[in-house]
Write a protein that holds these residues in place. Sequence first.
Motif, PDB file in Angstrom:
ATOM      1  N   GLN A 133      44.095  39.089  54.976  1.00 48.63           N
ATOM      2  CA  GLN A 133      44.663  40.291  54.830  1.00 48.63           C
ATOM      3  C   GLN A 133      46.395  40.279  54.677  1.00 48.63           C
ATOM      4  O   GLN A 133      46.949  41.086  53.766  1.00 48.63           O
ATOM      5  N   ARG A 136      47.287  39.181  51.228  1.00 49.88           N
ATOM      6  CA  ARG A 136      47.008  40.174  50.450  1.00 49.88           C
ATOM      7  C   ARG A 136      48.067  41.043  50.620  1.00 49.88           C
ATOM      8  O   ARG A 136      48.546  41.702  49.483  1.00 49.88           O
ATOM      9  N   ILE A 137      48.482  41.463  51.431  1.00 53.92           N
ATOM     10  CA  ILE A 137      49.638  42.407  51.697  1.00 53.92           C
ATOM     11  C   ILE A 137      50.912  41.762  51.075  1.00 53.92           C
ATOM     12  O   ILE A 137      51.623  42.666  50.222  1.00 53.92           O
ATOM     13  N   LEU A 141      50.007  44.323  47.916  1.00 54.02           N
ATOM     14  CA  LEU A 141      50.077  45.636  48.278  1.00 54.02           C
ATOM     15  C   LEU A 141      51.535  46.142  48.605  1.00 54.02           C
ATOM     16  O   LEU A 141      51.917  47.419  48.335  1.00 54.02           O
ATOM     17  N   PHE A 291      46.457  52.784  46.580  1.00 51.58           N
ATOM     18  CA  PHE A 291      45.319  51.825  47.379  1.00 51.58           C
ATOM     19  C   PHE A 291      44.281  51.898  46.491  1.00 51.58           C
ATOM     20  O   PHE A 291      43.707  50.649  46.277  1.00 51.58           O
ATOM     21  N   ALA A 295      43.056  47.960  44.166  1.00 52.54           N
ATOM     22  CA  ALA A 295      42.016  47.186  44.840  1.00 52.54           C
ATOM     23  C   ALA A 295      40.972  47.293  43.599  1.00 52.54           C
ATOM     24  O   ALA A 295      40.874  48.102  42.583  1.00 52.54           O
ATOM     25  N   GLN A 300      37.352  47.882  49.172  1.00 53.90           N
ATOM     26  CA  GLN A 300      38.762  47.068  49.398  1.00 53.90           C
ATOM     27  C   GLN A 300      39.809  47.976  49.491  1.00 53.90           C
ATOM     28  O   GLN A 300      40.656  47.728  50.310  1.00 53.90           O
ATOM     29  N   ASP A 304      42.153  47.967  52.863  1.00 50.90           N
ATOM     30  CA  ASP A 304      43.413  48.100  52.830  1.00 50.90           C
ATOM     31  C   ASP A 304      44.205  49.190  53.581  1.00 50.90           C
ATOM     32  O   ASP A 304      45.250  49.100  54.119  1.00 50.90           O
TER      33      ASP A 304
END
Length: 329
Positions: A133, A136-137, A141, A291, A295, A300, A304
Amino acid sequence: MSIRERWENLEKQILRPEAALAVNAVRDREEEPCPVRTAFQRDRDRILHSNSFRRMKHKTQVYIAPEGDHYRTRMTHTLEVAQIGRTVARAIQINEDLTEAIALGHDLGHTPFGHVGESALNDACGHFRHNEQGVRIVEHLEKNGKGLNLTREVRDGILHHTGTEPAQTMEGRLVKYADRIAYLCHDFDDAESCGLLTADDLPKEVQERFGRTHSEMITSMVMDLIAHSRMGTTLCMSEEGDRTLLLLRQFMFDNVYIAPVMIPDRERGYHVVTCLYHYFMKHEEKLPEKFIRCADSLSQAVTDYISGLTDNRAISLYKDIYVPRNWNY
């Protein structure tokens, strides 16, 4: 010659052959180099100024909503990892800036309530790991879906600071060591502060090899790691040091992380995260739009959102959703 170029040349002169050089760093999206900072220094700053980094100041390290202001949070843990990592990196002549960037980013993906929140999300959605994660951030994100465009070396270190697969760089492998040294020592220190443990409770081998205080233990482990990593091509502690480190880790799991006194709060944190996940799976319209946009699936998007919550925000949301407003609480 720019300031950055002088730093890049200095790295070539003083770092050992196994060290990662900033001049060789690779980004997925090419961008104009900074005239002052190397690529790894730039990554460090991007992480430090990110929203996800700031949120760590209100995320659990071990003790959920502890009484007292001096207990570690996920952010203070991160800063201690960075300090240990930089000390060792400088001593063994590998890239201090890369080590610091990985250390500052290694726990960005952690959930509210620490590892219990991670377990709750994993059980709810089928697969969740805080290191994945974190990547992913920083890739998808942050900055409203644009990501931070960090170098591959930093992202690799974030991904592999835990688990069985080693990081590609020596700096990434160092952060894994620094993480373990930091959390074992400071979690014992916090356990002493709350009266859960005393130095007399430590295994005899730990006391004899590493000492009885937080400071003594960190110093002993760091010196062992430096002494056995300076001359060789690998990063390692002595056999005795590694064995004692594992002994301390098992002691901390048995007496702190999964101790009976910790179970009630762990169960409450697990319950809060689980309930929030199922609520937002049924109420997609309640999720912040960003979000959904970032995604590929509702699961997901929910993952998140919830994984990024602070402890206090998760508790507040839970109360708003599940506790009747006319009750006193």
